[in-house]
Design a protein around this motif. Structure first.
Motif, PDB file in Angstrom:
ATOM      1  N   SER A 104       0.848  -1.182   0.000  1.00 23.87           N
ATOM      2  CA  SER A 104       0.000   0.000   0.000  1.00 23.87           C
ATOM      3  C   SER A 104       0.887   1.237   0.000  1.00 23.87           C
ATOM      4  O   SER A 104       1.897   1.285   0.702  1.00 23.87           O
ATOM      5  CB  SER A 104      -0.894  -0.001   1.243  1.00 23.87           C
ATOM      6  N   GLN A 105       0.498   2.234  -0.769  1.00 15.57           N
ATOM      7  CA  GLN A 105       1.266   3.488  -0.833  1.00 15.57           C
ATOM      8  C   GLN A 105       1.343   4.169   0.534  1.00 15.57           C
ATOM      9  O   GLN A 105       2.333   4.799   0.860  1.00 15.57           O
ATOM     10  CB  GLN A 105       0.614   4.451  -1.835  1.00 15.57           C
ATOM     11  N   ASN A 106       0.297   4.037   1.338  1.00 13.02           N
ATOM     12  CA  ASN A 106       0.219   4.761   2.607  1.00 13.02           C
ATOM     13  C   ASN A 106       0.691   3.960   3.807  1.00 13.02           C
ATOM     14  O   ASN A 106       0.764   4.487   4.905  1.00 13.02           O
ATOM     15  CB  ASN A 106      -1.228   5.221   2.841  1.00 13.02           C
ATOM     16  N   SER A 107       1.002   2.684   3.608  1.00 16.40           N
ATOM     17  CA  SER A 107       1.375   1.835   4.740  1.00 16.40           C
ATOM     18  C   SER A 107       2.880   1.619   4.810  1.00 16.40           C
ATOM     19  O   SER A 107       3.537   1.442   3.797  1.00 16.40           O
ATOM     20  CB  SER A 107       0.679   0.477   4.625  1.00 16.40           C
ATOM     21  N   LYS A 108       3.379   1.625   6.015  1.00 18.05           N
ATOM     22  CA  LYS A 108       4.792   1.318   6.248  1.00 18.05           C
ATOM     23  C   LYS A 108       4.917   0.099   7.152  1.00 18.05           C
ATOM     24  O   LYS A 108       5.927  -0.105   7.810  1.00 18.05           O
ATOM     25  CB  LYS A 108       5.486   2.530   6.855  1.00 18.05           C
ATOM     26  N   ILE A 109       3.871  -0.726   7.169  1.00 20.99           N
ATOM     27  CA  ILE A 109       3.836  -1.886   8.053  1.00 20.99           C
ATOM     28  C   ILE A 109       4.647  -3.028   7.473  1.00 20.99           C
ATOM     29  O   ILE A 109       4.448  -3.439   6.333  1.00 20.99           O
ATOM     30  CB  ILE A 109       2.389  -2.342   8.316  1.00 20.99           C
ATOM     31  N   ILE A 110       5.592  -3.524   8.267  1.00 21.38           N
ATOM     32  CA  ILE A 110       6.358  -4.719   7.940  1.00 21.38           C
ATOM     33  C   ILE A 110       5.919  -5.791   8.924  1.00 21.38           C
ATOM     34  O   ILE A 110       6.005  -5.606  10.132  1.00 21.38           O
ATOM     35  CB  ILE A 110       7.877  -4.470   8.052  1.00 21.38           C
ATOM     36  N   TYR A 111       5.433  -6.909   8.393  1.00 22.85           N
ATOM     37  CA  TYR A 111       4.935  -7.979   9.254  1.00 22.85           C
ATOM     38  C   TYR A 111       6.070  -8.809   9.858  1.00 22.85           C
ATOM     39  O   TYR A 111       6.005  -9.203  11.009  1.00 22.85           O
ATOM     40  CB  TYR A 111       3.992  -8.904   8.477  1.00 22.85           C
ATOM     41  N   GLN A 112       7.084  -9.079   9.059  1.00 21.13           N
ATOM     42  CA  GLN A 112       8.184  -9.914   9.540  1.00 21.13           C
ATOM     43  C   GLN A 112       9.402  -9.683   8.655  1.00 21.13           C
ATOM     44  O   GLN A 112       9.270  -9.427   7.465  1.00 21.13           O
ATOM     45  CB  GLN A 112       7.780 -11.390   9.497  1.00 21.13           C
ATOM     46  N   GLY A 113      10.562  -9.787   9.247  1.00 23.06           N
ATOM     47  CA  GLY A 113      11.805  -9.633   8.503  1.00 23.06           C
ATOM     48  C   GLY A 113      12.844 -10.598   9.010  1.00 23.06           C
ATOM     49  O   GLY A 113      12.767 -11.092  10.146  1.00 23.06           O
ATOM     50  N   LYS A 114      13.830 -10.888   8.172  1.00 29.35           N
ATOM     51  CA  LYS A 114      14.909 -11.805   8.547  1.00 29.35           C
ATOM     52  C   LYS A 114      16.158 -11.428   7.762  1.00 29.35           C
ATOM     53  O   LYS A 114      16.083 -11.080   6.588  1.00 29.35           O
ATOM     54  CB  LYS A 114      14.491 -13.244   8.216  1.00 29.35           C
ATOM     55  N   GLN A 115      17.291 -11.507   8.446  1.00 26.61           N
ATOM     56  CA  GLN A 115      18.588 -11.300   7.797  1.00 26.61           C
ATOM     57  C   GLN A 115      19.435 -12.521   8.060  1.00 26.61           C
ATOM     58  O   GLN A 115      19.498 -13.014   9.192  1.00 26.61           O
ATOM     59  CB  GLN A 115      19.263 -10.042   8.361  1.00 26.61           C
ATOM     60  N   ILE A 116      20.098 -13.015   7.000  1.00 27.22           N
ATOM     61  CA  ILE A 116      20.923 -14.207   7.141  1.00 27.22           C
ATOM     62  C   ILE A 116      22.149 -14.058   6.241  1.00 27.22           C
ATOM     63  O   ILE A 116      22.083 -13.471   5.169  1.00 27.22           O
ATOM     64  CB  ILE A 116      20.109 -15.477   6.795  1.00 27.22           C
ATOM     65  N   SER A 117      23.275 -14.579   6.707  1.00 28.61           N
ATOM     66  CA  SER A 117      24.513 -14.462   5.926  1.00 28.61           C
ATOM     67  C   SER A 117      24.511 -15.425   4.745  1.00 28.61           C
ATOM     68  O   SER A 117      23.899 -16.480   4.800  1.00 28.61           O
ATOM     69  CB  SER A 117      25.734 -14.701   6.805  1.00 28.61           C
ATOM     70  N   VAL A 118      25.193 -15.037   3.688  1.00 30.50           N
ATOM     71  CA  VAL A 118      25.284 -15.871   2.482  1.00 30.50           C
ATOM     72  C   VAL A 118      26.152 -17.090   2.754  1.00 30.50           C
ATOM     73  O   VAL A 118      25.842 -18.193   2.310  1.00 30.50           O
ATOM     74  CB  VAL A 118      25.823 -15.055   1.295  1.00 30.50           C
ATOM     75  N   GLU A 119      27.231 -16.904   3.468  1.00 30.92           N
ATOM     76  CA  GLU A 119      28.110 -18.055   3.794  1.00 30.92           C
ATOM     77  C   GLU A 119      27.980 -18.423   5.250  1.00 30.92           C
ATOM     78  O   GLU A 119      27.690 -17.672   6.101  1.00 30.92           O
ATOM     79  CB  GLU A 119      29.572 -17.708   3.482  1.00 30.92           C
TER      80      GLU A 119
END
Length: 119
Positions: A104-119
């Motif tokens: 949505s253009q007006n929403s900045k809601i992030i439900y879930q996120g994850k960061q993981i290394s490539v190696e």
């Protein structure tokens, strides 16, 4: 990560624990840390500045890929992405960042996120 052909395979599995009424997008990015290069600080140039969290690539569309599936409780969505890494990037310093957010253009809601290394 397959170092023989420099190909990265990213598998994302989303588990919806409750129904979502807003359309969702999935965004996947590659960021690199420990890039040593020049950085200007006022009149001084630091030639050994360490840059972190540098965006190298957006694997999905810039605003994310639309999740067109029914987003009901219990729904599991699995997506697989493949990309070839630039030879100048160092896989040991690369991280994949994935997040699900409202489309949505007006929403900045992030439900879930994850960061993981490539190696």
């Amino acid at each position: 990560f397959d170092s023989t052909n420099n190909q990265l395979t990213i598998t994302v599995e989303l588990h919806y624990t409750q129904a979502v009424t807003q359309p969702n997008n999935l965004t996947i990015e590659l960021i690199e840390n420990n890039i040593v290069t020049a950085q200007k600080n006022g009149a001084v140039i630091d030639t050994f500045y360490v840059h972190n969290d540098v965006l190298r690539d957006i694997i999905t569309a810039n605003q994310g890929d639309n999740l067109t599936d029914s987003l009901q409780a219990g729904r599991v969505i699995r997506k697989i992405y493949r990309t070839v890494l630039d030879a100048a990037w160092k896989p040991k310093n690369l991280n994949v960042v994935a997040f699900v957010h409202e489309n949505s253009q007006n929403s900045k809601i992030i439900y879930q996120g994850k960061q993981i290394s490539v190696e």
